[in-house]
Scaffold this active site. Sequence first.
Site, PDB file in Angstrom:
ATOM      1  N   GLU A   1      21.116  -5.526 -11.297  1.00 41.28           N
ATOM      2  CA  GLU A   1      20.702  -5.013  -9.987  1.00 41.28           C
ATOM      3  C   GLU A   1      20.852  -3.499  -9.979  1.00 41.28           C
ATOM      4  O   GLU A   1      21.489  -2.936 -10.870  1.00 41.28           O
ATOM      5  CB  GLU A   1      21.609  -5.572  -8.874  1.00 41.28           C
ATOM      6  CG  GLU A   1      21.466  -7.044  -8.660  1.00 41.28           C
ATOM      7  CD  GLU A   1      22.447  -7.601  -7.638  1.00 41.28           C
ATOM      8  OE1 GLU A   1      22.465  -8.815  -7.492  1.00 41.28           O
ATOM      9  OE2 GLU A   1      23.209  -6.827  -7.006  1.00 41.28           O
TER      10      GLU A   1
ATOM     11  N   HIS B   1      24.626  -6.988  -1.550  1.00 40.77           N
ATOM     12  CA  HIS B   1      25.822  -6.939  -2.388  1.00 40.77           C
ATOM     13  C   HIS B   1      26.517  -5.593  -2.228  1.00 40.77           C
ATOM     14  O   HIS B   1      25.864  -4.555  -2.190  1.00 40.77           O
ATOM     15  CB  HIS B   1      25.453  -7.119  -3.866  1.00 40.77           C
ATOM     16  CG  HIS B   1      25.153  -8.534  -4.237  1.00 40.77           C
ATOM     17  ND1 HIS B   1      24.389  -8.870  -5.328  1.00 40.77           N
ATOM     18  CD2 HIS B   1      25.506  -9.706  -3.664  1.00 40.77           C
ATOM     19  CE1 HIS B   1      24.301 -10.184  -5.413  1.00 40.77           C
ATOM     20  NE2 HIS B   1      24.963 -10.718  -4.415  1.00 40.77           N
TER      21      HIS B   1
END
Lengths: 390, 295
Positions: free
Chosen positions: B209, B247
């Site tokens: 990510e 996140h």
Amino acid sequence: MNIHEYQAKELLKAYDVPVPVGGVAYSDKQAAQVAEDIGGSKWVVKAQVHAGGRGKAGGVKLVHSIDEVKKTADGMIGSHLVTHQTGPEGALVHRVWVEQASHIKKEFYLGLVIDRATQRITVMASSEGGTDIEEVARSSPEKIVKEVVDPAIGLRDFQCRKIATAIGLKGRLMPHSVKLMKALYRCMRDRDALQIEINPLAIVSVGEEEKLLVLDAKLNFDDNALYRQRGITDLRDLAEEDPKEVEASGHGLNYIALDGNIGCIVNGAGLAMASLDAITLHGGRPANFLDVGGGASPEKVTNACRIVLQDPNVKAILVNIFAGINRCDWIALGLIQACNHLQIKVPLVVRLAGTNVEEGRRILAESGLAFITAENLDAAAAKAVAIVNE
Amino acid sequence: MSIFVDKHSRVIFQGFTGEHASFHAQDAIGIGTNVVGGVTPGKGGTMHLGLPVFDTVAEAVAATGADVSGVFVPPPFNADALMEAIDAGIRVAVTIADGIPIHDMVRLQRYRIGRDAILIGPNSPGIITPGECKVGIMPSHIYRKGNIGIVSRSGTLNYEATEQMSVLGIGISTSVGIGGDPINGTDFVAVLKAFEADPETQIVVLIGEIGGPQEVAAARWAQKNMSKPIVGFVAGVSAPPGRRMGHAGAIIASESDTARAKMDTMEALGLYVARNPAHIGQTVLQAMREHGIKP
């Protein structure tokens, strides 16, 4: 969670960090009163918004009379300050901070961060103060000095002296800077801060004497630790946050507004990011990031639809659920409930996979509502983009 | 073979009698995991799911020989529970918790120095070796046995990649979620190292990510040290800078944090890169063909 500069300075003062004498004001009259109370002959009036880049945007002014303090505060309070971080609509200024102006001799940068590579608190400093530290890191990284802190031992005096020497703090300023750095470290550790940025830290002259002063402070706190930081939680200013994002977090949803026209409802942060990517790769533009999280109830899904639809740009919604601890049947019921309650006028493209997927698909098919279903991520993104491009 | 957990693993759950641990312990048992008991302080001496409950991990280890723990304890108490597991000699501790304070993680990582335990998570879907052992929250029915290792930050993107492969008839040796937090116990490099040493794993899928230096560090390490092909994907090409995308660790703080920069580096270092999240399965298939690997 971010806080305002005046809150940061008040918090740091409690740790014996030297900050300018000043006060917060919510009106021009109050600002004039603050200036009179703190005394002096020159003051700085600073607009209090969370966004950075205030100086260049006219949110920080040096003034020479009480009358000027009043006028400047009047101009700032109630206005929208547009900085490179606010977007074109700017941030509404509710209050200003008025402080005694200092005679600045030199400016430094001092920051404490949790470095992801070392997984420890790292103190960073540079003699290039007052400027954008990212820019210094790019153009002359050798001008940034770092000390990594062992959490079991804490920040040591000698580490602070190394930093002070490297950035050119000498004489009596050396022990002062050691005390200051250690105070910042204690604040960071004890208040669960993610970052403390002092830019600039200044050498100021007071008569014949030189001393260190924190002229600006940016503090950012760990949302996950707010449960044990009541004093910090009280400093939250909801007016500084996107109302849709605040509402979403109240419902246990993670929503971030973007500037496209395809609304997104996804479970899991990684899949949500990937869904936005898939839309972009098909030539579309996502209107938002929204993670419904795990264990999404029908109510949560309805709330997600409502929040996404508050954005008037949304022309279609992409629902992408890969259920692990979620259940596709609950998601389907939530979507039907949303359609019935919210009179949704835009098309919904739905991709379901994982736990209870057959049941979820059956519920959607038997609802008689016009859901556009998709077998996989690629097809779902393609369909959503095709709809808005029609 | 597999990595970290297999049919010989003796698994306990901490926070055993809670709703989530109960549900996922039952699912784990359903796929053949050897669950030997659990820990809930204050409920020692009772039985749950037909298995013994202990007050401390030390007691559980002494009585059952447990070597793997799934830590289903709320975030404020999770780091402490992980230290307890490590102290008791647990070999692999897995934490699902999303929301552990980062300063707790800084202290925990310090505590791990000189102690051998493998820590998976936090904010992770867990780990699964299909048909043998599952300690986590993933939908186990989508994981079929095979020769591809997966390591990801995200849970749902791990499921997505698994399904794309499953449709193409490709199965998994072990799948590890290292978690979406800025500080993870086991990082990409540690998992790659284990996959390289695992004879059953022939290709590794690495799903990253935006945010942090880990993906690039892993690609650099792999280029020097791995013989097995890697298929990489990094989520977030459309993410705006400075925003946390769900996140806690997914935030672009500098140019090297972007998905594009990470994927460019991976490609330059000779990894297979799926530029589109919908093409992870196809890219794995391509790598298999080019290396003469059969599913």
